[in-house]
Enzyme design. Structure first.
Site, mmCIF file in Angstrom:
data_model
loop_
_atom_site.group_PDB
_atom_site.id
_atom_site.type_symbol
_atom_site.label_atom_id
_atom_site.label_comp_id
_atom_site.label_asym_id
_atom_site.label_seq_id
_atom_site.Cartn_x
_atom_site.Cartn_y
_atom_site.Cartn_z
ATOM 1 N N HIS A 240 0.873 -1.173 0.000
ATOM 2 C CA HIS A 240 0.000 0.000 0.000
ATOM 3 C C HIS A 240 0.910 1.223 0.000
ATOM 4 O O HIS A 240 1.901 1.244 0.726
ATOM 5 C CB HIS A 240 -0.879 -0.029 1.262
ATOM 6 C CG HIS A 240 -2.025 0.929 1.214
ATOM 7 N ND1 HIS A 240 -1.845 2.291 1.269
ATOM 8 C CD2 HIS A 240 -3.355 0.722 1.120
ATOM 9 C CE1 HIS A 240 -3.031 2.877 1.199
ATOM 10 N NE2 HIS A 240 -3.961 1.946 1.111
ATOM 11 N N ARG A 261 -6.540 9.590 -1.348
ATOM 12 C CA ARG A 261 -6.086 9.877 -2.717
ATOM 13 C C ARG A 261 -7.289 9.984 -3.647
ATOM 14 O O ARG A 261 -7.311 10.804 -4.557
ATOM 15 C CB ARG A 261 -5.120 8.789 -3.194
ATOM 16 C CG ARG A 261 -3.766 8.890 -2.524
ATOM 17 C CD ARG A 261 -2.786 7.860 -3.063
ATOM 18 N NE ARG A 261 -3.130 6.530 -2.638
ATOM 19 C CZ ARG A 261 -3.405 5.505 -3.438
ATOM 20 N NH1 ARG A 261 -3.337 5.664 -4.752
ATOM 21 N NH2 ARG A 261 -3.721 4.320 -2.971
#
Ligand SMILES: Cc1cc2nc3c(=O)[nH]c(=O)nc-3n(C[C@H](O)[C@H](O)[C@H](O)COP(=O)(O)OP(=O)(O)OC[C@H]3O[C@@H](n4cnc5c(N)ncnc54)[C@H](O)[C@@H]3O)c2cc1C
Length: 568
Positions: A240, A261
């Site tokens: 990640h 994001r």
């Protein structure tokens, strides 16, 4: 002298109490309330594992403008066409129904829009915003409500009890149960079952930075491999991009969710540049995890990283109120280690997050081993070379439910098999050996060494020489681990538990490095610096590991081929 153990007999033994284990218990019971179901968890039932840590949410095609076909296409494209397409189809086609069941039957509340429909947010790699969530702490809601449901049923829940090994039937034809160790007391139980479900949730904790809950060290993979199961795609390790960098804090490596994001947060290098411009100018920060993690890693390796060796995630331009309201859990997590996510950049590093590999299963969660089902992160094939954010908890809930249904159907057909007593004694002797040594190797030091070598030589970007070096080091550590010692006290003996963990950690690390060395191309989350291109001509195959053998099987494209975004 062989030590003693209790015996427990049940119809359905479930090892692990994450989304997969709890959904399996619920579905099996509701189909056949007469079944004697036992759930054991290494942590606390309902409070352990990664389903509880799920922040972002659960992918399901609910909107009329979305479709299961689009979800499938995203999943297989994201997986770089390595997915078992039957499993991927099962995932996307069951997901909407499972969301409805979670709301109407289990009592989960997901966030809603003003018009009353379920709110769905953007996650990377999706052609449609389809991630269902409860704020940014979705997993707590799902697991807590599932746990409530189990209390209302006659299901036995056993906490802080680890499965040590799967136990074969006396005639060697399948699995007859598992040997359990109660960590509080140090007592052993032989659990005999008509059907056993492995749902320990994988867990890539063999890396220096990793996100999973602390008890997950790949026990399920290691037990399955020792029992002779076929493991697939073990080279496919997802990192990640945004694990918090917090010095020696236990929170280092913990994930800041992808929705940040998705909502527009920037990733910056030490010079303040939005470096994704260099790697994926079209999708930028919303590119898939493999691309973003690798990009951050290259920035760091090429000297554009922060002083602590990371990059920054910056959400301040989204507005402090918006960030605080939309991501309260993430804001709190950052504050705990001294960051203000609402107003300033936070230092992050790629962190090992999810193992796409696992035990080969069919779409009813059956393995080639009669009596053994596998579901959730312990299984392999659903996600191919890369998992999309939001497809993990969907996998554990969908396949947990499927495993429960399968168990209810087959339990009545299966006999209770006699166990292989010599296998029980071998497992007991191996578990107790460290307590009999007055001195020996330190398991914590071996764990640290495993994590360092995997990070450096089998991590985000690998090469043949690095992987060969990693494998040699792991072989040496495996020999040393045989000589680990722990104080001769069975109750809550953390050193002893660490010895048992480290054995499995090394097994899983070795399988990962071996498969990664074998795959001489770059695909999805598997990046080779010496074979930097994807090679569909040679490598549209799954790599299998079983009984010390490594072999390839061509991917079966039942629905979609890479050269056509249309049905095969
Ligand atoms: C920080 C974080 C955030 C995430 N966010 C998302 C997200 O937003 N969306 C998404 O789709 N996915 C997300 N994931 C991935 C997701 O959590 C997993 O894919 C999924 O929850 C795995 O479910 P599971 O049931 O297989 O295992 P888990 O939920 O991990 O449960 C494993 C269970 O097995 C038990 N166990 C382990 N070893 C043993 C043993 N030897 N004996 C007995 N019991 C054992 C554990 O104690 C635990 O009860 C996230 C993962 C992490 C780490």
């Amino acid at each position: 002298m062989s030590p003693g153990y209790d015996e427990l007999t049940c119809d359905f033994l479930i090892i692990g109490s994450g989304g997969a284990g709890l959904m399996a218990a619920l579905h099996a019971y509701d189909l056949n309330p007469r079944l004697n179901i036992v759930v054991v968890a290494k942590g606390l039932v309902g409070k352990s594992g990664c389903t509880r840590l799920v922040q972002g949410g659960f992918n399901a095609a609910l909107d009329p403008k979305d479709s299961v076909e689009k979800h499938f296409l995203d999943t297989v494209k994201g997986g770089a066409f390595l997915n078992n397409q039957d499993l991927a189809w099962a995932l996307v086609s069951d997901a909407p129904e499972i969301i409805r069941k979670l709301e109407t039957k289990v009592g989960v509340f997901f966030d809603r829009r003003p018009d009353g429909t379920i709110h769905q947010k953007a996650f990377a790699g999706q052609s449609f915003d389809r991630t269902v969530h409860r704020g940014d702490l979705t997993g707590i809601e799902i697991v807590s409500r599932l746990h409530d449901q189990l209390f209302a049923r006659k299901i036995t829940l056993i906490d802080e009890t680890r499965a040590l090994d799967l136990i074969p039937t006396k005639d060697g034809s399948g699995i007859a149960g598992a040997l359990l160790l109660h960590q509080r007391t140090g007592a052993f139980t032989l659990a005999r079952a008509r059907t056993t479900l492995l749902a320990t949730g994988g867990g890539p904790r063999m890396y220096k930075f990793s996100a999973p809950s602390i008890e997950k060290v790949g026990d399920g993979y290691a037990m399955a491999y020792r029992a002779g199961c076929d493991l697939v795609d073990m080279e496919m390790m997802q990192f990640h991009p945004t694990g918090i960098l917090a010095g020696a804090s236990r929170l280092s490596g913990m994930v800041l969710e992808e929705g940040l994001r998705g909502a527009g947060a920037y990733l910056l290098n030490a010079h303040g540049e939005r470096f994704m411009q260099r790697y994926d100018p079209e999708r930028m920060e919303r590119a898939t995890r493999d691309v973003v993690s690798r990009s951050a890693y290259i920035e760091i390796m090429e000297g554009r990283g922060t002083p602590a060796g990371g990059v920054y995630i910056d959400a301040s331009h989204l507005g402090a109120d918006f960030v605080a309201k939309t991501f309260p859990g993430m804001v709190r997590r950052c504050a705990e280690v001294g960051y203000d996510l609402t107003r300033r950049p936070v230092e992050v590093t790629p962190t090992a997050h999810f193992h796409m590999g696992g035990v080969a299963i069919d779409d009813r969660c059956r393995t080639a081993m009669p009596g053994l089902l596998v579901a959730g992160e312990d299984s392999g094939g659903v996600h191919g070379a890369n998992r999309l954010g939001g497809n993990g908890v969907a996998e554990s809930c969908v396949f947990g439910a499927r495993a429960g249904v399968t168990a209810a159907q087959i339990c009545s057909e299966l006999d209770m098999h006699a166990v292989d007593a010599s296998a029980v004694n071998t497992a007991l002797d191996a578990a107790l050996a460290p307590l009999t040594r007055p001195e020996g190797e330190n398991p914590f030091a071996i764990r640290d060494r495993v994590q360092a070598v995997m990070w450096e030589d089998a991590g985000l970007v690998r090469s043949g020489p690095q992987l060969a070096r990693a494998r040699a080091t792991l072989d040496e550590l495996s020999d040393r681990a045989l000589h680990c010692a722990a104080p001769n006290e069975r109750r809550w003996n953390l050193a002893w538990q660490q010895v048992l963990d480290v054995r499995n950690l090394i097994t899983v690390a070795s399988l990962t490095a071996r498969a990664a060395e074998h795959r001489t191309e770059t695909r999805g989350s598997h990046a080779r610096s010496d074979f930097a291109k994807r090679d569909d001509g040679r490598w549209l195959v799954n790599i299998h590991l079983q009984n010390d053998r490594i072999f390839e099987v061509p991917v079966v494209m039942t629905r979609l081929k890479p050269d056509a975004a249309v049905p095969a």
